[in-house]
Design a protein around this motif. Structure first.
Motif, PDB file in Angstrom:
ATOM      1  N   TRP A  98     -20.560 -20.552 -66.813  1.00 43.63           N
ATOM      2  CA  TRP A  98     -19.072 -20.216 -67.049  1.00 43.63           C
ATOM      3  C   TRP A  98     -18.394 -19.606 -65.898  1.00 43.63           C
ATOM      4  CZ3 TRP A  98     -16.142 -15.422 -66.417  1.00 43.63           C
ATOM      5  CH2 TRP A  98     -14.957 -15.558 -67.471  1.00 43.63           C
ATOM      6  N   MET A 219     -21.511 -12.349 -60.353  1.00 39.75           N
ATOM      7  CA  MET A 219     -20.555 -12.055 -61.553  1.00 39.75           C
ATOM      8  C   MET A 219     -19.270 -13.188 -61.027  1.00 39.75           C
ATOM      9  SD  MET A 219     -20.440  -8.009 -61.919  1.00 39.75           S
ATOM     10  CE  MET A 219     -19.454  -8.011 -63.356  1.00 39.75           C
ATOM     11  N   ALA A 222     -13.331 -12.431 -62.950  1.00 40.74           N
ATOM     12  CA  ALA A 222     -12.759 -12.000 -64.046  1.00 40.74           C
ATOM     13  C   ALA A 222     -13.880 -11.127 -65.018  1.00 40.74           C
ATOM     14  CB  ALA A 222     -12.373 -13.223 -64.783  1.00 40.74           C
ATOM     15  N   GLU A 223     -14.832 -11.315 -64.641  1.00 43.68           N
ATOM     16  CA  GLU A 223     -15.846 -10.046 -65.564  1.00 43.68           C
ATOM     17  C   GLU A 223     -15.673  -8.888 -64.933  1.00 43.68           C
ATOM     18  OE1 GLU A 223     -19.653 -12.980 -66.971  1.00 43.68           O
ATOM     19  OE2 GLU A 223     -19.653 -12.511 -64.705  1.00 43.68           O
ATOM     20  N   PHE A 226     -11.450  -8.172 -65.865  1.00 43.23           N
ATOM     21  CA  PHE A 226     -11.069  -8.653 -67.139  1.00 43.23           C
ATOM     22  C   PHE A 226     -10.043  -9.815 -67.009  1.00 43.23           C
ATOM     23  CE2 PHE A 226      -9.568  -7.885 -71.583  1.00 43.23           C
ATOM     24  CZ  PHE A 226     -10.712  -8.307 -72.142  1.00 43.23           C
ATOM     25  N   PRO A 227     -10.059 -11.029 -67.620  1.00 36.37           N
ATOM     26  CA  PRO A 227      -9.156 -11.942 -67.485  1.00 36.37           C
ATOM     27  C   PRO A 227      -7.988 -11.746 -68.084  1.00 36.37           C
ATOM     28  CG  PRO A 227     -10.815 -12.567 -69.079  1.00 36.37           C
ATOM     29  CD  PRO A 227     -11.307 -11.328 -68.489  1.00 36.37           C
ATOM     30  N   SER A 229      -5.704 -13.169 -70.060  1.00 36.02           N
ATOM     31  CA  SER A 229      -5.732 -14.394 -71.097  1.00 36.02           C
ATOM     32  C   SER A 229      -4.918 -13.981 -72.249  1.00 36.02           C
ATOM     33  CB  SER A 229      -6.959 -14.664 -71.402  1.00 36.02           C
ATOM     34  OG  SER A 229      -7.826 -15.037 -70.469  1.00 36.02           O
ATOM     35  N   TYR A 234     -12.467 -12.479 -77.653  1.00 35.52           N
ATOM     36  CA  TYR A 234     -13.467 -12.975 -76.712  1.00 35.52           C
ATOM     37  C   TYR A 234     -14.643 -12.977 -77.095  1.00 35.52           C
ATOM     38  CZ  TYR A 234      -9.408 -11.697 -73.494  1.00 35.52           C
ATOM     39  OH  TYR A 234      -7.974 -11.687 -73.047  1.00 35.52           O
ATOM     40  N   TYR A 254     -11.952  -1.012 -69.172  1.00 38.37           N
ATOM     41  CA  TYR A 254     -12.789  -1.980 -69.003  1.00 38.37           C
ATOM     42  C   TYR A 254     -13.708  -2.146 -67.784  1.00 38.37           C
ATOM     43  CZ  TYR A 254     -15.117  -6.560 -68.685  1.00 38.37           C
ATOM     44  OH  TYR A 254     -15.754  -7.653 -68.261  1.00 38.37           O
TER      45      TYR A 254
ATOM     46  N   ARG B  30      -6.554 -16.538 -81.502  1.00 40.17           N
ATOM     47  CA  ARG B  30      -6.795 -17.330 -80.443  1.00 40.17           C
ATOM     48  C   ARG B  30      -8.173 -16.862 -79.988  1.00 40.17           C
ATOM     49  NH1 ARG B  30      -5.457 -17.492 -74.655  1.00 40.17           N
ATOM     50  NH2 ARG B  30      -4.607 -15.389 -75.165  1.00 40.17           N
ATOM     51  N   VAL B  32     -10.936 -16.992 -76.811  1.00 39.46           N
ATOM     52  CA  VAL B  32     -11.300 -17.094 -75.440  1.00 39.46           C
ATOM     53  C   VAL B  32     -13.051 -17.088 -75.186  1.00 39.46           C
ATOM     54  CG1 VAL B  32     -11.078 -16.569 -73.032  1.00 39.46           C
ATOM     55  CG2 VAL B  32      -9.051 -16.538 -74.830  1.00 39.46           C
ATOM     56  N   PHE B  34     -16.102 -15.674 -73.182  1.00 38.67           N
ATOM     57  CA  PHE B  34     -16.015 -14.692 -72.022  1.00 38.67           C
ATOM     58  C   PHE B  34     -17.489 -14.066 -72.193  1.00 38.67           C
ATOM     59  CE2 PHE B  34     -14.983  -9.982 -70.387  1.00 38.67           C
ATOM     60  CZ  PHE B  34     -14.841 -10.551 -69.474  1.00 38.67           C
ATOM     61  N   MET B  43     -17.435  -0.693 -74.058  1.00 40.97           N
ATOM     62  CA  MET B  43     -16.366   0.006 -73.799  1.00 40.97           C
ATOM     63  C   MET B  43     -15.585   0.271 -74.935  1.00 40.97           C
ATOM     64  SD  MET B  43     -12.647  -1.535 -72.487  1.00 40.97           S
ATOM     65  CE  MET B  43     -12.251  -2.210 -74.201  1.00 40.97           C
TER      66      MET B  43
END
Lengths: 302, 640
Positions: A98, A219, A222-223, A226-227, A229, A234, A254, B30, B32, B34, B43
């Protein structure tokens, strides 16, 4: 004007310039050049030193004279350094394939190039290097050798397709440790989307068998951050678990959670006697390579 | 709190958007990929309380931002002390009566008043609404710059105007600007009779702030009256006039621009002017313009007074006995005074006065009803023969009061003597007049709406009518039938009827600037003193603001004169000194009823008081600032 060193280039740019083998050579050449210039200049395969005895060490290498004179149990390490045996343990599960940005290397592509560079570096030192590619099981095993043909075997192994939807990091570590018959090095390259304790237990076991354990946590940026998006669900590509979230709302929390998790990994592996480092897929290969091939606990390179 | 644009409050419904987003956040469609979802899960487990609190805080901030923006768009107004002024609906009453034309220190009082208004207008903001209402009832509205421009074009009137009516109108305008804070600001020269009216303006809850200017000591000379007697010179007559002056003054009397007499008067106050009578004869005939003037002083507008006179031979009248003894006696008196001449019946320009039952009469005629009901048939046949479209109806013997013909309560002809002669006259015997253009008495019934020719009604029916070449009264002019011949105005009315209605004199109307007059049927234009002719298209007009003699025109012929002069009391400028301003305001104050009527002692106090009545501020900027603060806080919280 000096040419830019390959180990300090953007990994995406570097990968775009050549295939895996070529990139590994460029990185190693650049890295070795850098090492000669670095304060660490002078490290050598001739290095010889005692190190504290650890349970599982072969008693044949125990220095009885020091044990008798100073009542300290140490093993003679130098004989082993000249022909180190290393096993690269590469996570090829779905999560490793990914990337948050199509213009950036996937975690697997990044880890493969890094592993190839490490292998080349060791082979040039006439050390034996092997490779284990795993997901839920061991998918591909190349036993450690120091022969010249070993490089070709490794390259062929790297070209195999990726793996399945889950990974058993601890199991792969243990099995890789068994493949290294004499005390050597086990280098794990994984995104570590697993529980730390089983992995730390496995590392502890390997350490008990006399192996050095090095863990590189790969990593995607984005991990960590956090992306961006937008509001979305997710989904974990391995477990298919979905969590709805709005990045703008939870990003800070996060990031704090990720930092906590990384600290836990560092602590757990540290307690197990393993070395741990985090590598972001957008940073040049040189930095994680230094972590892997840097001065080890006895002041020697891998 | 009030809102300038309350419809925008509907934007507040948009608070549902962040609320909906908040509630539907778990149903986002939506997806995504991840891999690090385990960190998200962890979290949420570890920070669920913090996250909930954070989400609710973000939701509150977003709702606050939407609400603040919706409120801001609705342009709220709130009174917050010490923060400038809330949007005002300001009506400024600018006294431009004649007395404001006094010049002192090379500047007129009106210029000072105008400067005060200019200062007030400069304090207005874009959210305010403002009007200027002048004493002549003129209303100017618009933005502050346009008002400032219009202000430059204003000038003092030729008369007193009506400050009470202007104030009443200003109160209405100020109210119309709701929800802005209504305020009426009055600025006057402080003349004692500025509000010389019996009516009281009820401002209600609208605040009124009054400022009166004083002047230095004023020594005003004025011509307070000028009238030609009689109304028709044949060709001589007299001019009666009155002059007031603080010391001796020279006067001149002019006819058609030529000085025909001059003299001097001793000092006299406005309340007791010197009255003079000057006998004159005119060389010219027709309508003649006249003027009495004194030397110019600080107030120029009352230094001359106009009059007009008709110069012609007396009207001729032929009297028949059927008209009754009272009518005969009145006509004899007028003949003895040479106001009328006896003429032969049927001769040119000769008016016949007779009972309607008289045989052989010819137009023009003034006819009365027969005393004997038996003669009604004969009388109606006479009317038919003369082509008069009226008939006598059945006799009525009940006591009624005559009423001058009116429309919606207003006299049809405000310039005629008929108003005073007919109104309230007891009538005991009458023959209701029935309009019958086709010759049949059944054409209209009693009580029908007044026809324009009607001069007066009695018991709901026409009682006195006039038309082309005739005047007709529905009772015999005997005391047992009506008290009309006993009234003081009877003889002047007879003369007016014979000379103006049935003769060719036309009419003489005296009026003050700005007055509204009616009953101008047949008038097609107004010829101003400089010879310009302005057409009229109704029987009503507003008297011009400039004093002078205006001829009434019917096409090319002059059929009368409109004499415009200021009110004599407007010349009373005694007591307008600086110290008298307060008492003048106090006098004005008695004419304005309201919850908040405040005198101002100075121009600066006037401006302060006007905007104090709207203390506070529009909340647009604070609310926009609040919305921005909420959005900034939301952005900060979202990032941290």
């Amino acid at each position: 004007m000096s040419q830019p060193r390959a180990d300090q280039l953007d990994p995406t740019v570097l990968a775009a310039l050549g295939h895996l083998e070529l990139v590994a050579r460029w990185v190693v050449d650049g890295f070795v050049t850098g090492m000669h210039r670095s304060p660490r200049k002078g490290f050598s395969v001739e290095f010889a030193e005692h190190r504290p005895y650890m349970p599982g060490d072969d008693l044949r290498y125990l220095d009885w004279r020091i044990a008798g004179r100073a009542d300290r149990w140490v093993v003679k390490q130098f004989e082993e350094e000249t022909n180190a045996r290393a096993m690269l343990v590469l996570d090829v599960s779905a999560s490793m394939q990914w990337t948050s940005d199509p213009a950036r290397l996937t975690k697997l592509a990044y880890a493969e190039r890094l592993a190839a560079a490490v292998a080349l570096l060791l082979l040039r030192q006439r050390d034996a290097v092997g490779l284990v590619r795993f997901d839920a099981t061991l998918r591909h095993v190349v036993p450690p050798r120091s022969q010249r043909t070993q490089w070709r075997r490794l390259m062929a192994a790297f070209s195999e397709p990726g793996g399945g939807n889950s990974s058993d990091v601890a199991g792969a570590l243990l099995q890789a440790g068994r493949l290294v018959r004499r005390p050597g090095f086990v280098v794990l390259l994984s995104d570590l989307l697993a529980d730390p304790e089983p992995v730390a237990d496995a590392a502890r076991t390997l350490r008990a068998r006399g192996h050095e354990v090095l863990v590189l946590h790969v990593m995607d940026p984005a991990e960590r951050d956090f992306p961006d998006s937008g509001e979305a669900r997710y989904r974990d590509p391995e477990s298919k678990i979905e969590v709805p979230a709005s990045p703008s709302d939870v990003r800070t929390t996060y990031q704090a959670t990720v930092q906590e998790a990384l600290a836990e990994w560092r602590a757990a592996l540290g307690r197990a006697g393993a070395r741990y480092a985090v590598a972001m897929t957008d940073e040049p290969f040189g930095r994680p390579l230094r972590h892997l091939v840097g001065v080890n606990g006895r002041g020697a390179m891998i | 709190m009030a809102f300038l644009a309350p419809l925008f409050l509907t934007l507040a419904t948009l608070v549902g958007v962040p609320l909906l987003v908040h509630l539907l956040r778990r149903k986002v469609g939506r997806t995504v990929d991840f891999p690090a979802v385990r960190y998200l899960t962890r979290m949420e487990q570890e920070h669920s309380r913090d996250l909930k609190l954070r989400h609710r805080l973000l939701l509150l901030l977003r709702i606050l931002a939407v609400l603040a923006l919706a409120l801001a768009a609705a342009r709220p107004i709130a009174k917050l002390a010490g923060l400038g002024h809330a949007p005002v609906s300001l009506a400024i009453v600018l006294d431009n009566s004649m007395s404001t034309g006094i010049i002192g220190n090379e500047r007129s009082v009106f210029d000072s008043l105008r400067a005060d208004v200019r200062g007030l207008l400069s304090d207005l903001s874009n959210d305010d609404r403002a009007w200027i209402v002048t004493a002549d009832g003129r209303v100017i509205g618009g933005s502050a710059p346009s008002l400032l421009e219009a202000l430059n074009g204003l000038a003092p009137l030729g008369g007193r105007g009506d400050l009470a009516a202007a104030t009443r109108r200003a109160v209405g305008l100020a109210r119309s600007g709701s929800p802005r804070a209504p305020v009426v600001a009055i600025v006057s020269d402080g003349q004692r009779n500025a509000f010389a009216t019996d009516s009281v303006v009820n401002a209600g809850t609208v605040p009124v702030v009054v400022l009166a200017h004083g002047t230095g000591s004023v020594r005003n000379r004025a011509v307070l009256a000028a009238r030609a007697e009689p109304a028709r010179w044949t060709p001589s007559g007299t001019v009666n006039f009155a002059i007031s002056a603080p010391d001796s003054a020279d006067w001149r009397l002019l006819l058609d621009g030529r000085t025909v007499a001059r003299g001097a008067v001793a000092s006299a106050p406005v309340g007791a002017p010197v009255r003079l009578t000057q006998r004159l004869a005119s060389n010219s005939t027709g309508w003649v313009r006249g003027k009495v003037e004194v030397d110019a002083d600080a107030l120029r507008a009352d230094d001359a007074r106009w009059f007009a006179v008709r110069v012609a031979s007396p009207p001729m009248v032929a009297v028949r006995s059927e008209g009754g003894p009272f009518l005969s006696a009145a006509l004899s008196t007028l003949v003895e005074e040479k106001r009328l001449e006896r003429g032969a019946e049927g001769a040119a320009r000769s008016v016949t006065v007779a009972g309607a039952d008289a045989a052989g009469v010819r137009l023009p005629v003034l006819l009365t009803a027969p005393l004997d009901p038996v003669r009604i048939g004969e009388a109606n046949r006479t009317l038919t023969r003369l082509g008069i479209p009226w008939r006598f109806g059945a006799i009525a013997r009940n006591l009624v009061l005559a009423r001058a013909a009116s429309s919606d309560g207003a006299p049809l002809d405000t310039t005629a003597a008929s108003v005073s002669v007919f109104e309230g006259t007891p009538v005991r015997l009458r023959y209701p007049l029935v309009y019958s253009p086709g010759g049949t008495t059944a054409a209209t019934s009693a009580g029908a709406p007044a026809i324009p020719d009607t001069l007066a009604t009695a018991g709901g029916s026409a009682w006195a009518v006039a038309g082309e070449g005739y005047v007709l009264i529905g009772s015999p002019l005997e005391p047992e039938a009506t008290e009309l011949p006993l009234r003081a105005a009877f003889v002047p009315w007879v003369l007016e009827a014979l000379s103006r209605r049935l003769g060719e004199d036309g009419r003489l109307i005296e009026a003050v600037p700005g007055e509204h007059i009616a009953g101008l049927r047949g008038v097609t234009g107004l010829e101003s003193p400089d010879g310009k002719i302005v057409g009229t298209n109704s029987d009503r007009l507003t008297v011009p603001n400039e004093a002078g003699v205006y001829y009434l025109r019917r096409q090319a012929a002059r059929i009368g004169a409109l004499v415009v002069n200021p009110e004599p009391e407007e010349s009373d400028v005694v007591g307008m000194g600086q110290g008298a301003a307060d008492s003048a305001v106090a006098a004005m104050r008695t004419h304005i009823a309201g919850r908040d009527v405040t005198p101002a002692t100075s121009v600066s106090a006037w401006r302060t008081l006007v905007f104090d009545r709207a203390a506070g501020h529009g909340l647009l900027l604070p609310l926009v600032a609040l919305a921005l603060a909420a959005l900034l806080a939301e952005a900060w919280l979202a990032r941290h």
